[in-house]
Write a protein that holds these residues in place. Structure first.
Motif, PDB file in Angstrom:
ATOM      1  N   ALA A  92      44.242  41.367  26.830  1.00 47.55           N
ATOM      2  CA  ALA A  92      42.826  41.193  26.520  1.00 47.55           C
ATOM      3  C   ALA A  92      42.133  42.535  26.465  1.00 47.55           C
ATOM      4  CB  ALA A  92      42.165  40.324  27.587  1.00 47.55           C
ATOM      5  N   GLN A  93      40.993  42.598  25.797  1.00 45.54           N
ATOM      6  CA  GLN A  93      40.222  43.832  25.733  1.00 45.54           C
ATOM      7  C   GLN A  93      39.824  44.248  27.135  1.00 45.54           C
ATOM      8  OE1 GLN A  93      39.825  45.472  22.997  1.00 45.54           O
ATOM      9  NE2 GLN A  93      40.773  43.905  21.744  1.00 45.54           N
ATOM     10  N   PRO A  94      39.805  45.564  27.417  1.00 44.66           N
ATOM     11  CA  PRO A  94      39.404  46.006  28.745  1.00 44.66           C
ATOM     12  C   PRO A  94      37.973  45.582  29.081  1.00 44.66           C
ATOM     13  CG  PRO A  94      40.363  47.804  27.487  1.00 44.66           C
ATOM     14  CD  PRO A  94      40.176  46.656  26.542  1.00 44.66           C
ATOM     15  N   VAL A  95      37.821  44.983  30.232  1.00 43.90           N
ATOM     16  CA  VAL A  95      36.509  44.578  30.737  1.00 43.90           C
ATOM     17  C   VAL A  95      36.453  45.031  32.182  1.00 43.90           C
ATOM     18  CG1 VAL A  95      35.012  42.628  31.260  1.00 43.90           C
ATOM     19  CG2 VAL A  95      36.457  42.560  29.233  1.00 43.90           C
ATOM     20  N   PRO A  96      35.403  45.726  32.598  1.00 41.01           N
ATOM     21  CA  PRO A  96      35.345  46.189  33.992  1.00 41.01           C
ATOM     22  C   PRO A  96      35.549  45.020  34.951  1.00 41.01           C
ATOM     23  CG  PRO A  96      33.518  47.067  32.723  1.00 41.01           C
ATOM     24  CD  PRO A  96      34.211  46.062  31.847  1.00 41.01           C
ATOM     25  N   ASP A  97      36.433  45.206  35.934  1.00 42.94           N
ATOM     26  CA  ASP A  97      36.688  44.105  36.852  1.00 42.94           C
ATOM     27  C   ASP A  97      36.375  44.446  38.298  1.00 42.94           C
ATOM     28  OD1 ASP A  97      38.807  45.746  37.450  1.00 42.94           O
ATOM     29  OD2 ASP A  97      40.334  44.252  37.056  1.00 42.94           O
ATOM     30  N   GLU A  98      35.749  45.586  38.551  1.00 47.14           N
ATOM     31  CA  GLU A  98      35.379  45.914  39.915  1.00 47.14           C
ATOM     32  C   GLU A  98      34.254  45.010  40.403  1.00 47.14           C
ATOM     33  OE1 GLU A  98      35.197  48.349  37.428  1.00 47.14           O
ATOM     34  OE2 GLU A  98      37.203  49.096  37.815  1.00 47.14           O
ATOM     35  N   ASP A  99      33.428  44.560  39.483  1.00 41.87           N
ATOM     36  CA  ASP A  99      32.277  43.737  39.812  1.00 41.87           C
ATOM     37  C   ASP A  99      32.458  42.386  39.137  1.00 41.87           C
ATOM     38  OD1 ASP A  99      28.679  44.102  39.216  1.00 41.87           O
ATOM     39  OD2 ASP A  99      29.841  42.476  40.059  1.00 41.87           O
ATOM     40  N   GLY A 100      32.781  41.356  39.917  1.00 38.92           N
ATOM     41  CA  GLY A 100      33.016  40.042  39.338  1.00 38.92           C
ATOM     42  C   GLY A 100      31.854  39.526  38.520  1.00 38.92           C
ATOM     43  N   GLN A 101      30.626  39.881  38.912  1.00 44.25           N
ATOM     44  CA  GLN A 101      29.467  39.421  38.155  1.00 44.25           C
ATOM     45  C   GLN A 101      29.430  40.053  36.777  1.00 44.25           C
ATOM     46  OE1 GLN A 101      26.196  40.321  40.737  1.00 44.25           O
ATOM     47  NE2 GLN A 101      26.444  38.430  41.887  1.00 44.25           N
ATOM     48  N   LEU A 118      42.142  42.001  40.266  1.00 36.53           N
ATOM     49  CA  LEU A 118      41.704  41.258  41.438  1.00 36.53           C
ATOM     50  C   LEU A 118      41.781  39.764  41.127  1.00 36.53           C
ATOM     51  CD1 LEU A 118      38.610  43.452  42.322  1.00 36.53           C
ATOM     52  CD2 LEU A 118      40.856  43.457  43.440  1.00 36.53           C
ATOM     53  N   PRO A 119      41.923  38.909  42.132  1.00 34.07           N
ATOM     54  CA  PRO A 119      42.073  37.473  41.872  1.00 34.07           C
ATOM     55  C   PRO A 119      40.954  36.875  41.014  1.00 34.07           C
ATOM     56  CG  PRO A 119      42.538  37.934  44.170  1.00 34.07           C
ATOM     57  CD  PRO A 119      42.013  39.209  43.569  1.00 34.07           C
ATOM     58  N   GLY A 120      39.699  37.163  41.343  1.00 33.47           N
ATOM     59  CA  GLY A 120      38.586  36.607  40.575  1.00 33.47           C
ATOM     60  C   GLY A 120      38.600  37.067  39.130  1.00 33.47           C
ATOM     61  N   SER A 121      38.928  38.319  38.916  1.00 32.87           N
ATOM     62  CA  SER A 121      38.989  38.860  37.557  1.00 32.87           C
ATOM     63  C   SER A 121      40.101  38.195  36.760  1.00 32.87           C
ATOM     64  CB  SER A 121      39.215  40.366  37.596  1.00 32.87           C
ATOM     65  OG  SER A 121      38.152  41.011  38.250  1.00 32.87           O
ATOM     66  N   ALA A 122      41.256  38.040  37.383  1.00 25.60           N
ATOM     67  CA  ALA A 122      42.379  37.390  36.706  1.00 25.60           C
ATOM     68  C   ALA A 122      42.009  35.965  36.309  1.00 25.60           C
ATOM     69  CB  ALA A 122      43.607  37.395  37.613  1.00 25.60           C
ATOM     70  N   GLU A 123      41.372  35.246  37.215  1.00 27.11           N
ATOM     71  CA  GLU A 123      40.987  33.864  36.921  1.00 27.11           C
ATOM     72  C   GLU A 123      39.988  33.792  35.776  1.00 27.11           C
ATOM     73  OE1 GLU A 123      39.290  29.849  39.104  1.00 27.11           O
ATOM     74  OE2 GLU A 123      39.530  31.672  40.276  1.00 27.11           O
ATOM     75  N   ILE A 124      38.987  34.675  35.786  1.00 27.63           N
ATOM     76  CA  ILE A 124      37.993  34.689  34.710  1.00 27.63           C
ATOM     77  C   ILE A 124      38.658  34.977  33.370  1.00 27.63           C
ATOM     78  CG2 ILE A 124      36.038  36.008  33.772  1.00 27.63           C
ATOM     79  CD1 ILE A 124      35.052  36.252  36.729  1.00 27.63           C
ATOM     80  N   LYS A 125      39.534  35.970  33.327  1.00 26.36           N
ATOM     81  CA  LYS A 125      40.207  36.329  32.074  1.00 26.36           C
ATOM     82  C   LYS A 125      41.094  35.198  31.571  1.00 26.36           C
ATOM     83  CE  LYS A 125      40.237  41.235  33.128  1.00 26.36           C
ATOM     84  NZ  LYS A 125      41.090  42.393  33.415  1.00 26.36           N
ATOM     85  N   LEU A 126      41.899  34.627  32.452  1.00 24.60           N
ATOM     86  CA  LEU A 126      42.790  33.553  32.039  1.00 24.60           C
ATOM     87  C   LEU A 126      42.010  32.325  31.584  1.00 24.60           C
ATOM     88  CD1 LEU A 126      45.461  34.042  34.808  1.00 24.60           C
ATOM     89  CD2 LEU A 126      45.832  34.350  32.349  1.00 24.60           C
ATOM     90  N   LYS A 127      40.932  32.028  32.287  1.00 28.76           N
ATOM     91  CA  LYS A 127      40.098  30.888  31.904  1.00 28.76           C
ATOM     92  C   LYS A 127      39.445  31.128  30.543  1.00 28.76           C
ATOM     93  CE  LYS A 127      38.172  28.411  34.958  1.00 28.76           C
ATOM     94  NZ  LYS A 127      37.416  27.770  36.021  1.00 28.76           N
ATOM     95  N   ALA A 128      38.932  32.338  30.319  1.00 23.07           N
ATOM     96  CA  ALA A 128      38.292  32.663  29.041  1.00 23.07           C
ATOM     97  C   ALA A 128      39.268  32.525  27.881  1.00 23.07           C
ATOM     98  CB  ALA A 128      37.715  34.080  29.076  1.00 23.07           C
ATOM     99  N   LEU A 129      40.544  32.782  28.130  1.00 21.74           N
ATOM    100  CA  LEU A 129      41.562  32.702  27.085  1.00 21.74           C
ATOM    101  C   LEU A 129      42.271  31.353  27.050  1.00 21.74           C
ATOM    102  CD1 LEU A 129      42.985  36.284  27.550  1.00 21.74           C
ATOM    103  CD2 LEU A 129      41.491  35.471  25.714  1.00 21.74           C
ATOM    104  N   GLY A 130      41.836  30.425  27.912  1.00 20.60           N
ATOM    105  CA  GLY A 130      42.388  29.076  27.903  1.00 20.60           C
ATOM    106  C   GLY A 130      43.787  28.964  28.487  1.00 20.60           C
ATOM    107  N   LEU A 131      44.173  29.893  29.361  1.00 22.13           N
ATOM    108  CA  LEU A 131      45.528  29.878  29.911  1.00 22.13           C
ATOM    109  C   LEU A 131      45.592  29.502  31.390  1.00 22.13           C
ATOM    110  CD1 LEU A 131      46.849  33.144  28.220  1.00 22.13           C
ATOM    111  CD2 LEU A 131      47.192  30.776  27.472  1.00 22.13           C
ATOM    112  N   ASP A 132      44.458  29.396  32.048  1.00 21.49           N
ATOM    113  CA  ASP A 132      44.443  29.153  33.484  1.00 21.49           C
ATOM    114  C   ASP A 132      45.034  27.804  33.881  1.00 21.49           C
ATOM    115  OD1 ASP A 132      42.004  28.218  32.182  1.00 21.49           O
ATOM    116  OD2 ASP A 132      41.377  27.580  34.177  1.00 21.49           O
ATOM    117  N   GLY A 133      44.914  26.810  33.027  1.00 25.84           N
ATOM    118  CA  GLY A 133      45.399  25.477  33.351  1.00 25.84           C
ATOM    119  C   GLY A 133      46.914  25.371  33.456  1.00 25.84           C
ATOM    120  N   TYR A 157      48.246  40.009  43.466  1.00 32.64           N
ATOM    121  CA  TYR A 157      47.077  40.665  42.875  1.00 32.64           C
ATOM    122  C   TYR A 157      46.872  42.068  43.439  1.00 32.64           C
ATOM    123  CZ  TYR A 157      46.185  35.838  41.621  1.00 32.64           C
ATOM    124  OH  TYR A 157      46.311  34.569  41.117  1.00 32.64           O
ATOM    125  N   ALA A 158      46.062  42.842  42.748  1.00 32.42           N
ATOM    126  CA  ALA A 158      45.755  44.207  43.174  1.00 32.42           C
ATOM    127  C   ALA A 158      45.201  44.254  44.589  1.00 32.42           C
ATOM    128  CB  ALA A 158      44.760  44.846  42.203  1.00 32.42           C
TER     129      ALA A 158
END
Length: 201
Positions: free
Chosen positions: A26-35, A76-91, A100-101
């Motif tokens: 996926a395109q790089p997205v800052p993941d230090e801040d979950g928000q 980080l766990p939250g970042s991984a979940e957000i990315k996978l969910k956005a790409l439809g792979l989390d399920g 995780y990191a």
């Protein structure tokens, strides 16, 4: 950002076989801040790239009796979940048993983290003999080799098949579109292993 997605296979005679693979780019997205990452979820859905064949490969693994897909990533766990969910792979994945990191900054150590979590959850030992990483970079091959797993490389365009093989990948695929071939290679990697656990990295 790349994430490795993996699985463990339980042999209903009491043993397990495992495989791990990297299927998300996926395109790089800052993941230090979950928000901040959460605010970019729509952008990630639009611009993120999923490796060809990845959704079908994950679905095949998930549907294969006894397989337990998870993820090992430098995120980080939250970042991984957000990315996978956005790409439809989390399920397709059990994210609770991933590595995780936040568990360790040394990526090869995450293989063992995931092996231990899967072992506790499924009450089987996951070992080098029954763990396979599937990835598309030299770092993925290093993670598997140093972390305690066999490696299947995927020459998705970022690293050549020759380079993946030279780095130590046992097998190299052009992509993930042939799910039956992928499942055969995972099984070939673990056939010589003891009849107990494997997880991803």
């Amino acid at each position: 950002m790349r994430q490795q997605v993996g699985l463990a296979r339980q042999d209903w005679r009491g043993g397990q076989r495992g495989g791990v693979r990297q299927v998300v780019s996926a395109q790089p997205v800052p993941d230090e801040d979950g928000q901040l990452l959460e605010r970019h979820r729509d952008d990630l859905s639009r611009t993120g790239q999923v490796m060809p064949g990845a959704p079908a490969a994950l679905a095949a693994v998930q549907q294969e009796s006894g397989l337990v897909p998870t993820v090992v990533t430098g995120n980080l766990p939250g970042s991984a979940e957000i990315k996978l969910k956005a790409l439809g792979l989390d399920g397709y994945l059990d994210l609770s048993i991933g590595g995780y990191a936040s568990d360790n900054s040394h990526r090869p150590a995450l293989v063992h983290v995931a092996q231990e979590r899967a072992g506790r959850r499924h009450r089987h030992a996951f070992t080098r003999d029954t763990t396979v990483i599937i990835g598309d970079s030299l770092e993925d091959v290093r993670t598997g080799r140093e972390g305690g797993a066999d490696v299947i490389g995927v020459a998705s365009g970022t690293t050549s098949a020759e380079a993946l093989g030279a780095a130590g990948a046992r097998y190299v695929l052009a992509d993930l579109t042939d799910t039956q071939c992928l499942l055969r290679l995972i099984n070939a990697c673990v056939q010589g292993g003891r009849p107990m656990g494997g997880v991803q990295s």
